[in-house]
Motif scaffolding. Structure first.
Motif, mmCIF file in Angstrom:
data_model
loop_
_atom_site.group_PDB
_atom_site.id
_atom_site.type_symbol
_atom_site.label_atom_id
_atom_site.label_comp_id
_atom_site.label_asym_id
_atom_site.label_seq_id
_atom_site.Cartn_x
_atom_site.Cartn_y
_atom_site.Cartn_z
ATOM 1 N N ILE A 58 2.721 -8.071 3.593
ATOM 2 C CA ILE A 58 2.558 -6.852 4.398
ATOM 3 C C ILE A 58 3.236 -5.688 3.686
ATOM 4 N N ASN A 59 2.473 -4.625 3.443
ATOM 5 C CA ASN A 59 3.021 -3.388 2.899
ATOM 6 C C ASN A 59 2.740 -2.259 3.878
ATOM 7 N N CYS A 60 3.559 -1.218 3.865
ATOM 8 C CA CYS A 60 3.308 -0.110 4.794
ATOM 9 C C CYS A 60 2.251 0.844 4.254
ATOM 10 N N ASP A 61 2.040 0.844 2.939
ATOM 11 C CA ASP A 61 1.030 1.730 2.340
ATOM 12 C C ASP A 61 -0.037 0.926 1.608
ATOM 13 N N PRO A 62 -1.248 1.469 1.541
ATOM 14 C CA PRO A 62 -2.335 0.749 0.856
ATOM 15 C C PRO A 62 -2.072 0.585 -0.640
ATOM 16 N N THR A 63 -2.722 -0.377 -1.229
ATOM 17 C CA THR A 63 -2.674 -0.610 -2.669
ATOM 18 C C THR A 63 -3.410 0.531 -3.374
ATOM 19 N N PRO A 64 -2.810 1.122 -4.416
ATOM 20 C CA PRO A 64 -3.531 2.185 -5.137
ATOM 21 C C PRO A 64 -4.908 1.699 -5.609
ATOM 22 N N ASP A 65 -5.891 2.586 -5.550
ATOM 23 C CA ASP A 65 -7.277 2.262 -5.926
ATOM 24 C C ASP A 65 -7.379 1.529 -7.261
ATOM 25 N N LEU A 66 -6.526 1.962 -8.192
ATOM 26 C CA LEU A 66 -6.441 1.407 -9.534
ATOM 27 C C LEU A 66 -6.386 -0.117 -9.553
ATOM 28 N N TYR A 67 -5.749 -0.713 -8.537
ATOM 29 C CA TYR A 67 -5.488 -2.152 -8.548
ATOM 30 C C TYR A 67 -6.374 -2.895 -7.562
ATOM 31 N N ARG A 68 -7.319 -2.210 -6.946
ATOM 32 C CA ARG A 68 -8.112 -2.801 -5.876
ATOM 33 C C ARG A 68 -8.926 -4.031 -6.296
ATOM 34 N N THR A 69 -9.306 -4.084 -7.592
ATOM 35 C CA THR A 69 -10.159 -5.195 -8.021
ATOM 36 C C THR A 69 -9.350 -6.403 -8.501
ATOM 37 N N PHE A 70 -8.025 -6.330 -8.423
ATOM 38 C CA PHE A 70 -7.224 -7.478 -8.858
ATOM 39 C C PHE A 70 -7.284 -8.588 -7.812
ATOM 40 N N VAL A 73 -5.892 -8.867 -3.793
ATOM 41 C CA VAL A 73 -5.475 -7.575 -3.226
ATOM 42 C C VAL A 73 -6.047 -7.390 -1.814
ATOM 43 N N GLN A 74 -7.270 -7.885 -1.595
ATOM 44 C CA GLN A 74 -7.915 -7.704 -0.283
ATOM 45 C C GLN A 74 -7.163 -8.422 0.842
ATOM 46 N N ASP A 75 -6.305 -9.381 0.518
ATOM 47 C CA ASP A 75 -5.546 -10.105 1.543
ATOM 48 C C ASP A 75 -4.227 -9.431 1.912
ATOM 49 N N ILE A 76 -3.874 -8.367 1.191
ATOM 50 C CA ILE A 76 -2.624 -7.662 1.526
ATOM 51 C C ILE A 76 -2.840 -6.905 2.834
ATOM 52 N N GLU A 77 -1.951 -7.139 3.816
ATOM 53 C CA GLU A 77 -2.054 -6.439 5.105
ATOM 54 C C GLU A 77 -1.298 -5.114 5.018
ATOM 55 N N ILE A 78 -1.898 -4.073 5.594
ATOM 56 C CA ILE A 78 -1.228 -2.772 5.647
ATOM 57 C C ILE A 78 -0.820 -2.551 7.100
ATOM 58 N N SER A 79 0.470 -2.381 7.341
ATOM 59 C CA SER A 79 0.950 -2.253 8.711
ATOM 60 C C SER A 79 2.296 -1.529 8.718
ATOM 61 N N ALA A 80 2.653 -0.971 9.874
ATOM 62 C CA ALA A 80 3.961 -0.320 9.990
ATOM 63 C C ALA A 80 5.013 -1.317 10.475
ATOM 64 N N THR A 81 4.545 -2.515 10.856
ATOM 65 C CA THR A 81 5.443 -3.500 11.474
ATOM 66 C C THR A 81 5.262 -4.864 10.828
ATOM 67 N N ALA A 82 6.371 -5.559 10.621
ATOM 68 C CA ALA A 82 6.321 -6.905 10.056
ATOM 69 C C ALA A 82 6.240 -7.921 11.198
ATOM 70 N N LYS A 83 5.151 -7.882 11.970
ATOM 71 C CA LYS A 83 5.016 -8.771 13.134
ATOM 72 C C LYS A 83 4.660 -10.180 12.712
ATOM 73 N N GLY A 84 5.256 -11.166 13.413
ATOM 74 C CA GLY A 84 4.927 -12.563 13.109
ATOM 75 C C GLY A 84 6.180 -13.408 13.090
ATOM 76 N N ASN A 85 5.999 -14.700 13.011
ATOM 77 C CA ASN A 85 7.146 -15.605 12.910
ATOM 78 C C ASN A 85 7.246 -16.121 11.487
ATOM 79 N N PHE A 86 8.356 -15.825 10.852
ATOM 80 C CA PHE A 86 8.532 -16.213 9.455
ATOM 81 C C PHE A 86 9.821 -17.002 9.297
ATOM 82 N N ASP A 87 9.780 -17.969 8.391
ATOM 83 C CA ASP A 87 11.000 -18.708 8.069
ATOM 84 C C ASP A 87 11.844 -17.937 7.056
#
Lengths: 331, 331
Positions: A58-70, A73-87
């Motif tokens: 989870i990142n708060c900002d989108p991936t720069p266009d430059l790296y979109r085809t790596f 990258v499409q699985d990176i979530e863009i959000s203001a909150t780190a919601k979820g249960n993590f160990d």
């Protein structure tokens, strides 16, 4: 006394223990992620998946266009909150826990991995290695330590991280270890030219026009030692450039040997004036930025101002000129 | 059947035999030497001197200012003639014996070392390795084969050769072997950032101004796929640029993803019009240059013309546009 290698191996062993014993991982990095942030996160995600772990990025900002085809990258979530249960959280490239710009990060078990000076050691495990050329180089060490196979996807992201964070092997702590990693990444299938082409030949028409317009209107002050460049709504409209196109632009004048410092004025209507400062060697532009209420590093600093550009420009040029004079080899 | 490795080792063994049995060597490379030419020559010279051989380097053109501070550069002789008594020539980076631009080269025992396609095998020993990222990579192999210690001076020049000839690891045949060499060069004392700074931060004020002026007056044709840039006496005078500042300038527009080809017109009074062409991928600009009596490679070609720029410009744009249309993914 503990040797640095012993200390590093102990830290890697602690991180490995957490990775082996836990299931659900959240990876994050700083706001406005760069190539090292994206590359390090995705390499780590592919590695953890090889161990059948649950992984979210989870990142708060989108991936720069430059790296979109790596890959991934499409699985990176863009959000203001780190919601979820993590160990456990793996926070990379962040000096403190505000840098990711995510709510609800605090309170999780945190692995802090960074190669910058000034890290605040906010993690349960803190692995700070300022001798690494990129955070990706540390992820490589961790992956090797975990005994994970360097797949093509992992290798691609580690190469991306290193190529971008060293400015194509131009700066940073590049060591024999950096090239040894690159050798292994190529053996894992990375094609260095093809990755470089993806990143460096995918600029926009607008950026090209912006570079032309900005350099064409550049002023050289203090016997050419200070380059002053400008951007406003008019230049932006004429060139068709965007905010994304500005990345690294402030550094271009430093390619001339005589230029020791750059002041970049961004003067958009309805916004405070933004000024970015860059310098070479011993020229401390941070000290100057501080006098305007700004901050940064000795060679890369900035500030904003509500004073009109003409007034700021005049005082700034004299302050930088004085610094240049004080640092000249003759003084 | 002989394996490529066996063939390479046999060739290296023949070159070693000549080096071991002879005393007086002349090293040369192509006219208007670049970083790979200078780096390969000087690395070889330092290596031969370690074997107590007599070595002279003669080039027809001076070393670019950029490389003037590299060790040994001051000993390179600039001359139109290869005068002297030599037991063997080592010619590097030259497809034929006219490329060095030196009189009296013929007739000597010649070792021909090159990593380009199209070498005419003019030597008594011909070592052509198109899988090498730079000629410097071949010199490294030879130095290793000879059992010579990689000193700091040798390492510096091999790194210079590779860094410049791959455009900072952006293109060319970069392989695991390239990075293995770089690892060893760093272990021999090379500081990659300091060499990069020397080369890439030592541009001139004129070059910076030239980049601005040229990009600012750039025309984008064929739906932005073709960038057309111009240089004439007026721009040269206004910017204070020089011939030396033009190196690599033609490639800048290719950094935009949409731009597939570049035409660079150099139109100076009293000189024939010079046109440089560059392209990406499958776009063959050599075929177009040939129709004007020029030549080159598929992605880098050029020609001169006595026809006025307006006329050439018009036909050239339509020819390049037709090539672009024929190569478009939709065609």
């Amino acid at each position: 006394m503990m040797t640095p290698n012993k200390r590093k191996n102990d830290t890697l062993a602690s991180i490995c223990a957490v990775i082996e014993n836990q299931e659900r991982f959240l990876l994050t990095s700083h706001a406005r992620p760069d190539g090292d942030a994206i590359g390090s996160q995705l390499a780590m995600a592919f590695a953890l998946k090889q161990l059948n772990k649950q992984v979210r990025i989870i990142n708060c900002d989108p991936t720069p266009d430059l790296y979109r085809t790596f890959p991934g990258v499409q699985d990176i979530e863009i959000s203001a909150t780190a919601k979820g249960n993590f160990d456990a959280l793996v926070v990379m490239e962040c000096s403190n826990l505000s840098r990711p710009g995510l709510q609800e990060l605090q309170g999780n078990y945190t692995i802090n991995i960074d190669h910058h000076l000034g890290n605040e050691n906010y993690g349960d495990i803190n692995w700070i290695d300022e001798t690494a050329a990129a955070c990706g180089e540390m992820v490589f060490d961790l992956i090797r330590f975990l005994g994970i196979t360097i797949t093509h996807d992992i290798a691609t992201h580690l190469y991306l991280a290193t190529l971008t964070d060293t400015g194509s092997f131009h700066y940073g702590n590049i060591t024999a270890r950096t090239f040894e990693m690159c050798r292994q990444l190529v053996e894992a299938g990375v094609n260095p030219s093809s990755i470089a082409r993806k990143i460096f030949d995918s600029g926009t028409r607008g950026r090209l026009k912006l570079v032309g317009a900005i350099l064409n209107k550049m002023d050289l002050e203090a016997s050419d030692r200070l380059a002053v460049i400008y951007l406003n709504d008019e230049i932006m409209n004429d060139t068709g450039g965007s905010e994304d196109d500005l990345e690294g632009l402030v550094n271009i004048p430093l390619s001339a040997e005589v230029v020791q410092a750059v002041a970049f004025f961004k003067d958009f209507k309805g916004q405070p004036l933004r000024v970015s400062l860059r310098s070479k060697g011993d020229i401390d532009v941070r000290a100057i930025a501080v006098t305007y209420g700004g901050g940064g590093h000795a060679n890369a600093a900035g500030f904003t101002s509500d004073v009109p550009i003409e007034a700021v420009r005049k005082t700034l040029i004299s302050k930088i000129t004085a610094t240049l004079d004080n640092n000249s080899p003759d003084s």
